[in-house]
Write a protein that holds these residues in place. Structure first.
Motif, mmCIF file in Angstrom:
data_model
loop_
_atom_site.group_PDB
_atom_site.id
_atom_site.type_symbol
_atom_site.label_atom_id
_atom_site.label_comp_id
_atom_site.label_asym_id
_atom_site.label_seq_id
_atom_site.Cartn_x
_atom_site.Cartn_y
_atom_site.Cartn_z
ATOM 1 N N ALA A 124 0.831 -1.206 0.000
ATOM 2 C CA ALA A 124 0.000 0.000 0.000
ATOM 3 C C ALA A 124 0.871 1.264 0.000
ATOM 4 C CB ALA A 124 -0.932 -0.007 1.206
ATOM 5 N N ILE A 125 1.928 1.255 0.789
ATOM 6 C CA ILE A 125 2.815 2.423 0.841
ATOM 7 C C ILE A 125 3.507 2.609 -0.502
ATOM 8 C CG2 ILE A 125 4.872 3.401 1.929
ATOM 9 C CD1 ILE A 125 4.062 1.961 4.502
ATOM 10 N N ALA A 126 3.978 1.512 -1.088
ATOM 11 C CA ALA A 126 4.646 1.594 -2.389
ATOM 12 C C ALA A 126 3.705 2.135 -3.457
ATOM 13 C CB ALA A 126 5.173 0.216 -2.797
ATOM 14 N N ALA A 127 2.449 1.646 -3.444
ATOM 15 C CA ALA A 127 1.470 2.120 -4.426
ATOM 16 C C ALA A 127 1.173 3.601 -4.220
ATOM 17 C CB ALA A 127 0.183 1.301 -4.320
ATOM 18 N N LEU A 128 1.070 4.030 -2.950
ATOM 19 C CA LEU A 128 0.798 5.439 -2.662
ATOM 20 C C LEU A 128 1.968 6.325 -3.098
ATOM 21 C CD1 LEU A 128 -1.061 7.557 -1.398
ATOM 22 C CD2 LEU A 128 0.028 7.089 0.809
ATOM 23 N N VAL A 129 3.193 5.863 -2.861
ATOM 24 C CA VAL A 129 4.374 6.614 -3.298
ATOM 25 C C VAL A 129 4.368 6.759 -4.821
ATOM 26 C CG1 VAL A 129 6.892 6.507 -3.512
ATOM 27 C CG2 VAL A 129 5.808 6.024 -1.311
ATOM 28 N N GLY A 130 4.066 5.661 -5.514
ATOM 29 C CA GLY A 130 4.017 5.712 -6.971
ATOM 30 C C GLY A 130 2.944 6.648 -7.482
ATOM 31 N N LEU A 131 1.781 6.614 -6.846
ATOM 32 C CA LEU A 131 0.685 7.486 -7.256
ATOM 33 C C LEU A 131 1.046 8.951 -7.060
ATOM 34 C CD1 LEU A 131 -2.245 7.225 -8.320
ATOM 35 C CD2 LEU A 131 -3.012 7.388 -5.959
ATOM 36 N N CYS A 132 1.627 9.269 -5.928
ATOM 37 C CA CYS A 132 2.034 10.664 -5.655
ATOM 38 C C CYS A 132 3.116 11.112 -6.631
ATOM 39 C CB CYS A 132 2.519 10.797 -4.220
ATOM 40 S SG CYS A 132 1.244 10.570 -2.964
ATOM 41 N N PHE A 133 4.040 10.219 -6.944
ATOM 42 C CA PHE A 133 5.112 10.550 -7.870
ATOM 43 C C PHE A 133 4.549 10.819 -9.265
ATOM 44 C CE2 PHE A 133 9.116 9.726 -10.224
ATOM 45 C CZ PHE A 133 9.962 10.538 -9.484
ATOM 46 N N GLY A 134 3.587 9.984 -9.697
ATOM 47 C CA GLY A 134 2.969 10.192 -11.003
ATOM 48 C C GLY A 134 2.212 11.504 -11.080
ATOM 49 N N VAL A 135 1.465 11.821 -10.022
ATOM 50 C CA VAL A 135 0.719 13.088 -9.989
ATOM 51 C C VAL A 135 1.683 14.274 -10.013
ATOM 52 C CG1 VAL A 135 -0.801 14.531 -8.586
ATOM 53 C CG2 VAL A 135 -1.285 12.094 -8.841
ATOM 54 N N ALA A 136 2.805 14.161 -9.294
ATOM 55 C CA ALA A 136 3.782 15.249 -9.263
ATOM 56 C C ALA A 136 4.385 15.486 -10.650
ATOM 57 C CB ALA A 136 4.884 14.928 -8.254
ATOM 58 N N ILE A 137 4.697 14.413 -11.367
ATOM 59 C CA ILE A 137 5.235 14.560 -12.719
ATOM 60 C C ILE A 137 4.190 15.211 -13.628
ATOM 61 C CG2 ILE A 137 6.005 13.295 -14.769
ATOM 62 C CD1 ILE A 137 7.277 11.245 -12.907
ATOM 63 N N GLY A 138 2.946 14.751 -13.528
ATOM 64 C CA GLY A 138 1.883 15.348 -14.329
ATOM 65 C C GLY A 138 1.677 16.816 -14.001
ATOM 66 N N ALA A 139 1.784 17.166 -12.710
ATOM 67 C CA ALA A 139 1.636 18.564 -12.310
ATOM 68 C C ALA A 139 2.743 19.423 -12.903
ATOM 69 C CB ALA A 139 1.635 18.672 -10.790
ATOM 70 N N LEU A 140 3.959 18.895 -12.916
ATOM 71 C CA LEU A 140 5.085 19.630 -13.511
ATOM 72 C C LEU A 140 4.850 19.870 -14.995
ATOM 73 C CD1 LEU A 140 7.930 20.840 -13.379
ATOM 74 C CD2 LEU A 140 8.837 18.514 -13.707
ATOM 75 N N HIS A 141 4.446 18.807 -15.706
ATOM 76 C CA HIS A 141 4.150 18.962 -17.136
ATOM 77 C C HIS A 141 3.027 19.970 -17.343
ATOM 78 C CE1 HIS A 141 5.874 14.753 -18.363
ATOM 79 N NE2 HIS A 141 6.792 15.578 -17.894
ATOM 80 N N GLY A 142 1.955 19.830 -16.568
ATOM 81 C CA GLY A 142 0.802 20.702 -16.738
ATOM 82 C C GLY A 142 1.130 22.154 -16.453
ATOM 83 N N TYR A 143 1.963 22.396 -15.444
ATOM 84 C CA TYR A 143 2.330 23.775 -15.116
ATOM 85 C C TYR A 143 3.125 24.418 -16.248
ATOM 86 C CZ TYR A 143 4.407 27.759 -12.737
ATOM 87 O OH TYR A 143 4.808 29.036 -12.403
ATOM 88 N N VAL A 144 4.097 23.685 -16.776
ATOM 89 C CA VAL A 144 4.922 24.226 -17.861
ATOM 90 C C VAL A 144 4.070 24.487 -19.102
ATOM 91 C CG1 VAL A 144 6.880 23.771 -19.384
ATOM 92 C CG2 VAL A 144 7.002 23.129 -16.975
ATOM 93 N N ILE A 145 3.116 23.586 -19.366
ATOM 94 C CA ILE A 145 2.265 23.736 -20.552
ATOM 95 C C ILE A 145 1.265 24.864 -20.369
ATOM 96 C CG2 ILE A 145 0.456 22.592 -21.914
ATOM 97 C CD1 ILE A 145 1.953 19.923 -21.237
ATOM 98 N N ALA A 146 0.568 24.866 -19.237
ATOM 99 C CA ALA A 146 -0.544 25.808 -19.037
ATOM 100 C C ALA A 146 -0.092 27.191 -18.639
ATOM 101 C CB ALA A 146 -1.511 25.238 -17.996
ATOM 102 N N TRP A 330 -5.812 26.160 -15.329
ATOM 103 C CA TRP A 330 -5.919 25.250 -14.187
ATOM 104 C C TRP A 330 -6.534 23.923 -14.607
ATOM 105 C CZ3 TRP A 330 -4.144 23.210 -10.247
ATOM 106 C CH2 TRP A 330 -4.899 22.606 -9.236
ATOM 107 N N VAL A 331 -7.521 23.954 -15.483
ATOM 108 C CA VAL A 331 -8.115 22.713 -15.986
ATOM 109 C C VAL A 331 -7.073 21.897 -16.746
ATOM 110 C CG1 VAL A 331 -9.827 21.742 -17.565
ATOM 111 C CG2 VAL A 331 -10.458 23.640 -16.063
ATOM 112 N N THR A 332 -6.275 22.565 -17.580
ATOM 113 C CA THR A 332 -5.228 21.865 -18.328
ATOM 114 C C THR A 332 -4.223 21.221 -17.386
ATOM 115 O OG1 THR A 332 -5.446 23.397 -20.188
ATOM 116 C CG2 THR A 332 -3.392 22.145 -20.038
ATOM 117 N N MET A 333 -3.831 21.936 -16.352
ATOM 118 C CA MET A 333 -2.882 21.377 -15.387
ATOM 119 C C MET A 333 -3.474 20.156 -14.690
ATOM 120 S SD MET A 333 -0.824 23.346 -12.362
ATOM 121 C CE MET A 333 0.205 22.443 -11.199
ATOM 122 N N LYS A 334 -4.766 20.220 -14.336
ATOM 123 C CA LYS A 334 -5.409 19.076 -13.681
ATOM 124 C C LYS A 334 -5.496 17.878 -14.607
ATOM 125 C CE LYS A 334 -9.153 21.188 -12.122
ATOM 126 N NZ LYS A 334 -10.436 21.377 -11.391
#
Length: 437
Positions: A124-146, A330-334
């Motif tokens: 469960a901890i490993a899955a949560l770490v992976g999920l948070c890491f994926g969201v963080a990468i997506g947030a970085l991409h979304g911020y640069v794009i939007a 903000w929608v694009t970043m999400k």
């Protein structure tokens, strides 16, 4: 009075001119593009079954096909929203690879030092770490794009290279294995399936849910005085859908455990094997249930939430959406944060299925995900797309790969076929849009 009744003969005339097929499609409100994809999928299945000597349409191959399609199908649901807004994400395969490596290191090297091997919370901890890491990468991409205004093509192309390199950097190119035993259940296999009984229970519950949805939709239409489908059309849709669900359950329950695993299971439980052997059905695989659950959730998000309406509004006309007060940036970043989360879920399935995190994990998955979304009816011009179509497209793409493997086709030729399928899908979408216009 004559003005109110005059259109009726004209409507009847048009209905009669449309022919029985047209009247049937109008009554059932079936999507002709979706029917076309289903027809193409059936043709592919029958062709490969004929060429492989009947090996393709076996419970074993169809079960494996569903498991292999799960991670791509999950990511394709997010790619629909990305493409609907006239963006693209070329980095999903690399995100899957780096998130898979992070989860592998977390559960195989870091957490055991603190919690001990086999601790029930590791997965469960490993899955949560992976999920948070994926969201963080997506947030970085979304911020640069939007917010920084860099085109999505460039940002995610850079991400494809950056995160693939980061996956190698995490372990200096070493493969991480094995995964936690509970974590491995998300990858399928005899243990990662729910068995025959639970599969039938899930199938029956799904059929009941289909009937309830059809009845509720009819009640809502009547309430708001929308046109109603004929009763026979409602019954037809319910019967066909339930038939497909129960048929899929039957196929899953027709694939037995391998004899070696059955023998070890019997020895572990002090059972004597009968003379004809012991039949233990796999049932529905857990990764397939995850993919279906994600598909249902993403369909709700896309069609029943304000966020989903904003996404399609932005894709249809970004300028008008901004003038209407939608915070398009903000929608694009999400959207990209959601795409990162779904890539993390795909990484969980892929890593669990391989029982290892490797540097090659997710390679070219971006091609399969984009192709699945486009083949599933998502328009690259934006504003149009369906979650169900993308998941069906993922199944179609995996069917091509699985069939070519059965026929012994070399990997380079497989890539050629996948690339051609993507080009043809975009061409057909262009022709379809032109005719509608």
């Amino acid at each position: 009075m004559s003005d109110a009744t005059a259109p009726a003969p004209t409507d009847r005339a048009r209905s009669s001119e449309s022919g029985p097929v047209g009247r049937f499609l109008k009554a059932t409100e079936l999507d002709t593009r979706m029917l076309g994809m289903i027809g193409a999928l059936l043709i592919i299945w029958l062709t490969f079954n004929l060429l492989s000597g009947g090996l393709f349409l076996t419970p074993r191959n169809l079960w494996n096909l569903s498991v292999q399609s799960a991670s791509v199908a999950v990511m394709a649901t997010g790619m629909v929203l990305v493409i609907v807004t006239r963006n693209i994400d070329l980095s999903v395969g690399s995100i899957l690879g780096v998130v898979g490596m992070v989860m592998g290191v977390t559960q195989a090297q870091i957490l055991p030092d603190y919690l001990g091997f086999g601790h029930p919370a590791i997965w469960a901890i490993a899955a949560l770490v992976g999920l948070c890491f994926g969201v963080a990468i997506g947030a970085l991409h979304g911020y640069v794009i939007a917010y920084l205004g860099v085109p999505a093509f460039i940002v995610t192309l850079g991400g494809l290279l950056v995160w693939r390199g980061a996956a190698w950097w995490v372990t200096s190119g070493q493969t991480v294995a094995p995964m936690d035993s509970t974590f491995r259940l998300m990858g399928g296999g005899p243990d990662g399936s729910v068995g025959a009984t639970w599969s039938w229970i899930i199938g029956v519950v799904a059929c009941v849910a289909v009937v309830v949805m059809l009845v509720n939709a009819r009640v809502q239409r009547k309430r708001f005085q929308f046109p109603l489908r004929p009763v026979w059309a409602e019954a037809f849709l319910g019967a066909v859908t339930c038939g497909l669900i129960l048929g899929a359950v039957w196929v899953a329950n027709s694939y037995p455990w391998p004899i070696g695993i059955v023998r070890r299971y019997a020895e572990a439980n002090n059972m004597e094997l009968p003379e004809g052997g012991l039949f233990i059905a796999h049932g529905i695989a857990i990764p397939v249930l995850i993919a279906v659950g994600v598909g249902i959730l993403m369909t709700f998000v896309a069609t029943r939430t304000r966020f989903g309406r904003y996404v399609f509004a932005i894709g249809g006309n970004p300028e008008a959406a901004a003038l209407a007060g939608i915070n398009t940036r903000w929608v694009t970043m999400k959207i990209f944060m959601l795409m990162g989360a779904l890539a993390a879920v795909g990484a969980m399935i892929s890593t669990a299925r391989l029982n290892a995190a490797t540097n090659a994990q997710g390679t070219l998955d971006e091609l399969l995900v984009i192709a699945a979304a486009v083949i599933g009816g998502t328009s690259l011009s934006g504003g149009v797309g369906t979650i169900a179509g993308a998941m069906l497209g993922a199944m179609l793409m995996q069917s091509l790969a699985s069939g070519m493997i059965l026929l012994g086709v070399d990997t380079p030729l497989q890539n050629i076929v996948v690339g051609l399928a993507l080009v043809v899908a975009v061409w057909l979408d262009t022709v379809y849009r032109r005719r509608l216009g």
